[in-house]
Scaffold this active site. Structure first.
Site, PDB file in Angstrom:
ATOM      1  N   ASP A  36      56.001  50.849  58.785  1.00 50.15           N
ATOM      2  CA  ASP A  36      56.178  52.177  58.200  1.00 50.15           C
ATOM      3  C   ASP A  36      56.612  51.999  56.747  1.00 50.15           C
ATOM      4  O   ASP A  36      57.722  51.547  56.470  1.00 50.15           O
ATOM      5  CB  ASP A  36      57.223  52.955  59.005  1.00 50.15           C
ATOM      6  CG  ASP A  36      57.399  54.370  58.468  1.00 50.15           C
ATOM      7  OD1 ASP A  36      56.923  54.661  57.343  1.00 50.15           O
ATOM      8  OD2 ASP A  36      58.030  55.177  59.168  1.00 50.15           O
ATOM      9  N   ALA A  60      48.575  55.040  52.119  1.00 50.04           N
ATOM     10  CA  ALA A  60      49.146  55.988  51.161  1.00 50.04           C
ATOM     11  C   ALA A  60      49.402  57.307  51.864  1.00 50.04           C
ATOM     12  O   ALA A  60      48.856  57.577  52.938  1.00 50.04           O
ATOM     13  CB  ALA A  60      48.167  56.212  49.997  1.00 50.04           C
ATOM     14  N   THR A 101      44.448  56.635  42.203  1.00 53.76           N
ATOM     15  CA  THR A 101      43.597  57.818  42.303  1.00 53.76           C
ATOM     16  C   THR A 101      43.214  58.421  40.954  1.00 53.76           C
ATOM     17  O   THR A 101      43.982  58.320  39.985  1.00 53.76           O
ATOM     18  CB  THR A 101      44.338  58.891  43.135  1.00 53.76           C
ATOM     19  OG1 THR A 101      43.591  60.112  43.102  1.00 53.76           O
ATOM     20  CG2 THR A 101      45.727  59.184  42.588  1.00 53.76           C
ATOM     21  N   TYR A 125      51.148  64.591  44.606  1.00 57.76           N
ATOM     22  CA  TYR A 125      50.365  63.406  45.004  1.00 57.76           C
ATOM     23  C   TYR A 125      50.046  62.547  43.785  1.00 57.76           C
ATOM     24  O   TYR A 125      50.294  61.337  43.777  1.00 57.76           O
ATOM     25  CB  TYR A 125      49.077  63.859  45.712  1.00 57.76           C
ATOM     26  CG  TYR A 125      48.092  62.748  45.980  1.00 57.76           C
ATOM     27  CD1 TYR A 125      48.338  61.781  46.952  1.00 57.76           C
ATOM     28  CD2 TYR A 125      46.902  62.657  45.251  1.00 57.76           C
ATOM     29  CE1 TYR A 125      47.420  60.752  47.187  1.00 57.76           C
ATOM     30  CE2 TYR A 125      45.988  61.643  45.486  1.00 57.76           C
ATOM     31  CZ  TYR A 125      46.250  60.691  46.452  1.00 57.76           C
ATOM     32  OH  TYR A 125      45.352  59.683  46.679  1.00 57.76           O
ATOM     33  N   TRP A 150      37.543  60.549  45.367  1.00 57.00           N
ATOM     34  CA  TRP A 150      36.764  61.305  46.358  1.00 57.00           C
ATOM     35  C   TRP A 150      36.235  60.383  47.471  1.00 57.00           C
ATOM     36  O   TRP A 150      35.016  60.309  47.718  1.00 57.00           O
ATOM     37  CB  TRP A 150      35.597  62.016  45.661  1.00 57.00           C
ATOM     38  CG  TRP A 150      35.984  63.041  44.635  1.00 57.00           C
ATOM     39  CD1 TRP A 150      37.157  63.123  43.926  1.00 57.00           C
ATOM     40  CD2 TRP A 150      35.176  64.140  44.176  1.00 57.00           C
ATOM     41  NE1 TRP A 150      37.115  64.187  43.061  1.00 57.00           N
ATOM     42  CE2 TRP A 150      35.921  64.825  43.199  1.00 57.00           C
ATOM     43  CE3 TRP A 150      33.896  64.588  44.478  1.00 57.00           C
ATOM     44  CZ2 TRP A 150      35.423  65.952  42.534  1.00 57.00           C
ATOM     45  CZ3 TRP A 150      33.396  65.706  43.809  1.00 57.00           C
ATOM     46  CH2 TRP A 150      34.158  66.381  42.863  1.00 57.00           C
TER      47      TRP A 150
HETATM   48  N1  LIG Z   1      40.867  59.835  50.138  1.00 53.57           N
HETATM   49  C1  LIG Z   1      40.550  60.041  48.860  1.00 53.57           C
HETATM   50  O1  LIG Z   1      39.767  60.923  48.540  1.00 53.57           O
HETATM   51  C2  LIG Z   1      41.138  59.167  47.781  1.00 53.57           C
HETATM   52  C3  LIG Z   1      40.810  59.435  46.443  1.00 53.57           C
HETATM   53  C4  LIG Z   1      41.346  58.603  45.451  1.00 53.57           C
HETATM   54  C5  LIG Z   1      42.175  57.569  45.788  1.00 53.57           C
HETATM   55  N2  LIG Z   1      42.493  57.352  47.095  1.00 53.57           N
HETATM   56  C6  LIG Z   1      43.400  56.256  47.407  1.00 53.57           C
HETATM   57  O2  LIG Z   1      42.673  55.278  48.126  1.00 53.57           O
HETATM   58  C7  LIG Z   1      43.525  54.650  49.095  1.00 53.57           C
HETATM   59  C8  LIG Z   1      42.895  54.730  50.478  1.00 53.57           C
HETATM   60  O3  LIG Z   1      42.736  56.100  50.815  1.00 53.57           O
HETATM   61  P1  LIG Z   1      42.091  56.531  52.212  1.00 53.57           P
HETATM   62  O4  LIG Z   1      41.131  57.627  51.923  1.00 53.57           O
HETATM   63  O5  LIG Z   1      41.662  55.346  52.984  1.00 53.57           O
HETATM   64  O6  LIG Z   1      43.368  57.187  52.908  1.00 53.57           O
HETATM   65  P2  LIG Z   1      43.557  57.668  54.423  1.00 53.57           P
HETATM   66  O7  LIG Z   1      42.259  57.615  55.144  1.00 53.57           O
HETATM   67  O8  LIG Z   1      44.317  58.937  54.374  1.00 53.57           O
HETATM   68  O9  LIG Z   1      44.474  56.510  55.037  1.00 53.57           O
HETATM   69  C9  LIG Z   1      45.782  56.348  54.618  1.00 53.57           C
HETATM   70  C10 LIG Z   1      46.443  55.383  55.563  1.00 53.57           C
HETATM   71  O10 LIG Z   1      47.818  55.272  55.168  1.00 53.57           O
HETATM   72  C11 LIG Z   1      48.576  55.279  56.332  1.00 53.57           C
HETATM   73  N3  LIG Z   1      49.939  55.728  56.119  1.00 53.57           N
HETATM   74  C12 LIG Z   1      50.371  56.962  55.786  1.00 53.57           C
HETATM   75  N4  LIG Z   1      51.712  56.981  55.770  1.00 53.57           N
HETATM   76  C13 LIG Z   1      52.130  55.731  56.088  1.00 53.57           C
HETATM   77  C14 LIG Z   1      53.388  55.124  56.265  1.00 53.57           C
HETATM   78  N5  LIG Z   1      54.531  55.807  56.114  1.00 53.57           N
HETATM   79  N6  LIG Z   1      53.439  53.809  56.592  1.00 53.57           N
HETATM   80  C15 LIG Z   1      52.297  53.104  56.780  1.00 53.57           C
HETATM   81  N7  LIG Z   1      51.081  53.618  56.652  1.00 53.57           N
HETATM   82  C16 LIG Z   1      50.991  54.918  56.317  1.00 53.57           C
HETATM   83  C17 LIG Z   1      47.862  56.209  57.284  1.00 53.57           C
HETATM   84  O11 LIG Z   1      48.297  55.947  58.585  1.00 53.57           O
HETATM   85  P3  LIG Z   1      47.848  56.846  59.850  1.00 53.57           P
HETATM   86  O12 LIG Z   1      46.438  56.385  60.135  1.00 53.57           O
HETATM   87  O13 LIG Z   1      48.810  56.492  60.896  1.00 53.57           O
HETATM   88  O14 LIG Z   1      47.918  58.269  59.385  1.00 53.57           O
HETATM   89  C18 LIG Z   1      46.414  55.839  57.026  1.00 53.57           C
HETATM   90  O15 LIG Z   1      46.033  54.762  57.839  1.00 53.57           O
HETATM   91  C19 LIG Z   1      44.885  55.331  48.951  1.00 53.57           C
HETATM   92  O16 LIG Z   1      45.690  54.584  48.076  1.00 53.57           O
HETATM   93  C20 LIG Z   1      44.555  56.662  48.302  1.00 53.57           C
HETATM   94  O17 LIG Z   1      45.650  57.161  47.561  1.00 53.57           O
HETATM   95  C21 LIG Z   1      41.981  58.101  48.107  1.00 53.57           C
END
Ligand SMILES: NC(=O)c1ccc[n+]([C@@H]2O[C@H](COP(=O)([O-])OP(=O)(O)OC[C@H]3O[C@@H](n4cnc5c(N)ncnc54)[C@H](OP(=O)(O)O)[C@@H]3O)[C@@H](O)[C@H]2O)c1
Length: 303
Positions: A36, A60, A101, A125, A150
């Site tokens: 966590d 994240a 991001t 965020y 995205w």
């Molecule tokens: N999604 C987008 O559109 C986007 C855009 C730009 C940048 N990013 C960046 O790209 C990266 C990957 O994003 P993604 O889309 O793969 O995100 P995601 O699908 O929302 O996955 C985030 C992961 O973080 C985990 N998490 C959340 N809180 C946590 C905690 N307290 N301890 C440990 N793990 C935790 C979640 O766990 P659970 O599975 O248990 O919820 C999930 O597995 C991130 O750094 C994000 O900021 C994303």
């Protein structure tokens, strides 16, 4: 190089990374239940026990609107945790790969943002993610921070799956058309991350391959154009959509009120990552087509 410690393995990107990093060495992939990130002591304990050569942190707090009412938790996960991972990486000489991001920018610039452009996040965020970047940089550890945008993929919730669900349920969709960015496939990000690590391993001392990089698909669109393309591609595979008359209406940001302010333009320039690593990402439409084909081949029922 000793093993790779991977966080957030149930997220869109973490899930892809678990597979693409496997050929590079032993991957210790952790779920939120196993690590966590809101608990700094747990982070320290795990890094000290594992002593990885590389830490990869796609985990994240990504709920952009919810973060407006949970700023402390978003800060703990997006700002404090990367700093602790970086401090621990520094102590054991590990490389930290971290993700950030496009929402660190305010969106007022007309051209794509470079790594040199000043961030000015407009949401909790975006602010917490920027604080995470700053903490990684300040730690002095060897690091690669990849800013992307995205993100969508076959695993996890995202805009693609939401549009496909709504397209089946409704006759008309209203989608924002005045925010521009580049939809980026989690698979592509994971493959590029693996390539970056391969190159790091060949030449760990090359300073041009450390630091902050923008990494997104090529081209740009707005959410409305993105939604139209999702539906157009899905019609090839989805019987429920094939002959359906569906209106996808373009609306302005103010017609769809949400808690967090988004940038009007968050297109990122990717010249730096191309020059440093030779990485050139395909146009966003190409990867979207591949992802949608895979979604229907593997997860049709789950859409
Ligand atoms: N999604 C987008 O559109 C986007 C855009 C730009 C940048 N990013 C960046 O790209 C990266 C990957 O994003 P993604 O889309 O793969 O995100 P995601 O699908 O929302 O996955 C985030 C992961 O973080 C985990 N998490 C959340 N809180 C946590 C905690 N307290 N301890 C440990 N793990 C935790 C979640 O766990 P659970 O599975 O248990 O919820 C999930 O597995 C991130 O750094 C994000 O900021 C994303």
């Amino acid at each position: 190089m000793s093993g790779i410690l991977l966080t957030g393995v149930n997220g869109q990107l973490g899930w892809e990374l678990q597979r693409t990093l496997a050929p590079l060495g032993q991957v210790v992939a952790l779920t939120r239940a196993q690590l966590d990130l809101s608990q700094p002591d747990a982070i320290r304990r795990i890094v000290r026990a594992q002593r990885p050569g590389i830490i990869v942190n796609p985990a994240a707090y990504t709920a952009v609107d919810k973060a407006e009412t949970e700023p402390e938790l978003a800060h703990a996960i997006n700002a404090v945790a990367p700093g602790v991972l970086a401090e621990e990486a520094q102590k054991i000489g590990a490389l930290l790969v971290h993700y950030s991001t496009d929402y660190v920018f305010d969106g007022s610039q007309n051209a794509p943002y470079t790594e040199e452009d000043a961030p000015n996040p407009q949401s909790i965020y975006g602010k917490t993610k920027l604080a995470g970047e700053d903490a990684v940089r300040a730690s002095g550890c060897a690091h690669v921070v990849l800013r992307t945008s995205w993100v969508y993929g076959v695993h996890g919730g995202n805009f693609v799956k939401t549009v496909l669900r709504l397209a089946r349920e409704r006759d008309a969709l209203r989608i924002v058309a005045d925010q521009f960015g580049a939809p980026t496939w989690a698979r592509r990000l994971a493959l590029c991350s693996a390539e970056i690590l391969r190159q790091y391993r060949e030449n760990p001392g090359d300073a041009s391959r450390h630091g902050l990089f923008h990494l997104t698909a090529a081209g740009r669109t707005n959410w409305h154009g993105y939604a139209e393309e999702i539906v157009r591609l899905a019609r090839q595979y989805d019987a429920a959509l094939q002959d359906k008359e569906l209106t996808i209406r373009a609306i302005a940001t103010h017609e769809y009120p949400v808690a967090a302010k988004r940038p009007a333009n968050s297109v990122l320039a990717t010249d730096k990552v191309r020059k440093a690593f030779g990485l050139e990402l395909p146009p966003w439409r190409d990867d979207l087509a591949a992802c949608i084909e895979e979604l229907y081949a593997t997860e049709h029922q789950a859409l």
